[in-house]
Design an enzyme around this catalytic site. Sequence first.
Site: not given
Ligand code: SFD
Ligand code: AMP
Length: 647
Positions: A62, A126, A219, A250, A353, A390, A441
């Site tokens: 993203n 995207e 989620w 979602r 997806d 996020h 990510s």
């Molecule tokens: O679009 C301990 N995110 C998405 N990012 C993208 O680039 N594309 C996507 O398609 C993404 N989508 C998405 C995303 C997130 C989620 C939840 C969903 C869908 C369902 C965002 C990214 O995933 C997110 O920004 C990053 O992963 C953040 O990285 P970080 O490192 O801050 O968090 P992490 O990856 O979740 O890792 C956390 C770690 O900590 C560990 N942990 N370890 C030891 N002791 C403890 N007490 C701990 N508590 C946690 C975990 O095990 C893990 O290793 S989209 O659909 O929105």
């Molecule tokens: P999402 O699957 O909703 O997490 O979206 C993935 C990425 O697309 C994130 O960067 C969102 O902010 C962006 N996004 C999702 N829906 C829209 C929308 N309707 N307009 C603009 N950006 C969007």
Amino acid sequence: MPKPEVVVVETDLLILGGGMAACGAAVEAAHWAKQNGLKVTLVDKAAMDRSGAVAMGLSAINQYVGLKDGANSVKDYVDYVRNDLMGVTREDLVANIARHVDSSVHLFEKWGLPIWKDENGKYVHEGRWQLMINGESYKVIVAEAAKNALLGSGVGQIFERIFIVGPLMDGDRCAGAVGFSVRENKVYIFRSKATLAAMGGAVHVFKPRSSGEGMGRAWYPPWNSGSSTYFTLKAGAEMTCQEVRFIPVRFKDAYGPVGAWFLLFKSRATNAMGGDYMVERRPELEKWGPYGRVKPVPANLRNYLGMLDVLEGKGPISMRTEEALTKIAEQYKDDPKAYQKKIKELESEAWEDFLDMTISQAILWAGTNVQPEQKSSEISAAEPYFIGSHSGASGAWLCGAEDLQTAETKSEYFWGYTNMSTVKGLFCAGDASGASSHKFSSGSHAEGRIAAKSAIKFIVENNALPQLDQAEADKIVAEVLKPLETFEQNRKLSTDEDVNPNFIKPRSFMFRLQKIMDEYAGGVTAQFATNKAQLERALELLAFLKEDSEKLAASNTHELMRCWENVHRMWQAEAHVRTMLFRGETRWPGYYMRTDTPQLDEEKWHVFANCRCDPKTGKWEMLTRPIFHIFAQQKAEAPAAQPAAAR
Ligand code: SFD
Ligand code: AMP
């Protein structure tokens, strides 16, 4: 259970977490540690291959700025983030990530992540900032590189399935962390010269929409439970944007992503009457100051417009998948064979997806006979989550990069080491770092690299192992293990393990927390609305809950982890409630509405709302910090150039 063995590990840099930020940190730290003869230790509560938010995989990256192609500038990204967060962002932190993120993406590709390419070999976008990937194994690939870097260089060691509970301090300097194994009868004391917190955000602080056996289906993956917030708060770090929760809209019940539908397939979402809230409710945007006029419409405002329909009884809201796919395929309508082929291709992209990142959504589609090319699917707003990487913003208040400061920002945003919190030797990245949203990510990985490089610099310049106060360490270990003892001492008082006059099990404790947050702090059943009186009531009930946390009981080490996860959630909850109470306005409708202060108040509240809990006295301090621009001053209302795909 026999008394656990206490293992002491000494290291230079301690990386807490094994997710995207920690994996980035590992790669970078290995490089700089080798040059400086230092040791790096990474600790994850789970197994790095599939831990954290990316465990199931993702279908898009993203954040990709595309600096090499000249497609966008760092300032473009900063404008986008500031606008999406209704003006509240640390531009220096966002810019630092934006200028480094592309190289993380190029590394992912080099390590084997398939990124979609078009017929000219260019990345398939995207949206303006997002790249499509075949990402089922995204986390495995990124974790493999991190492990190779740490173990291959000989500078590192990795501990998996160790749950980090809290910090170890030497005065005002972070001296490491305390944790325990969830598989073996061992407690760990990690002593370090610098510590990087990257333990993700928090889920299950609020009651999820799902119930019963489905409750684990939220989620956000259930294992990130607010450990970053707890760790930094307990170390005494200043926190920021604790009020900025994220509510993702979602696909209903299985939480499939909507980004590909809105941006790639250019789908509409419509209400029961066929109306498009993004069109019909456009005048509502005028109420939200300059932020109602930016493009794309901020995520919370998009949510809000849909929520207004639901509140008026116009639900369900549906993603018009059938309409979107047919529209794309329409250009082939004169050639039935080509039309069918295109529809098939789109259909498989739609399923992929979900299969790449939210398999349960594909299963739900299959189980409910959904054919996206024929039938639309319901979408809805999920419960609140804390995910500063996020579209939320909660996390620690960090030092920015020196070269990105202006004369104005330096005294507020800079204190020596990039990405260091206000606590000496404690660095943060990913969800642990605040006011730097939309890193996702790729940006979290890049920020992990930035923070690790800076932490190594800190170690080189402060190269002494902080003192270990043995009495204090013993006290912390006893506190960590207390729920096991509480269970053993009292279990015979009842015939039911889960019901006991002298203890509370973590599952019941979690339900209590979730009920408070849901009802008083603007959860799903409160329609994301709250007010001063409700927040004060939430604090009152949270205080009772905190008292009872002393009586948490665990029958085994797995349950001990559950106890501490819920203590971490409780602290995240308190920081959230206190900051919503502090900010006397509504800035992010669609995330939450303060019904007693239902409007934006730019004059008073165009500031960061920060907080700190004194680790010694337990007293909370609430404070504001100014928002500065780091690029030549522009008005917030100047929209970033409109991406083709944005609505
Ligand atoms: O679009 C301990 N995110 C998405 N990012 C993208 O680039 N594309 C996507 O398609 C993404 N989508 C998405 C995303 C997130 C989620 C939840 C969903 C869908 C369902 C965002 C990214 O995933 C997110 O920004 C990053 O992963 C953040 O990285 P970080 O490192 O801050 O968090 P992490 O990856 O979740 O890792 C956390 C770690 O900590 C560990 N942990 N370890 C030891 N002791 C403890 N007490 C701990 N508590 C946690 C975990 O095990 C893990 O290793 S989209 O659909 O929105
Ligand atoms: P999402 O699957 O909703 O997490 O979206 C993935 C990425 O697309 C994130 O960067 C969102 O902010 C962006 N996004 C999702 N829906 C829209 C929308 N309707 N307009 C603009 N950006 C969007």
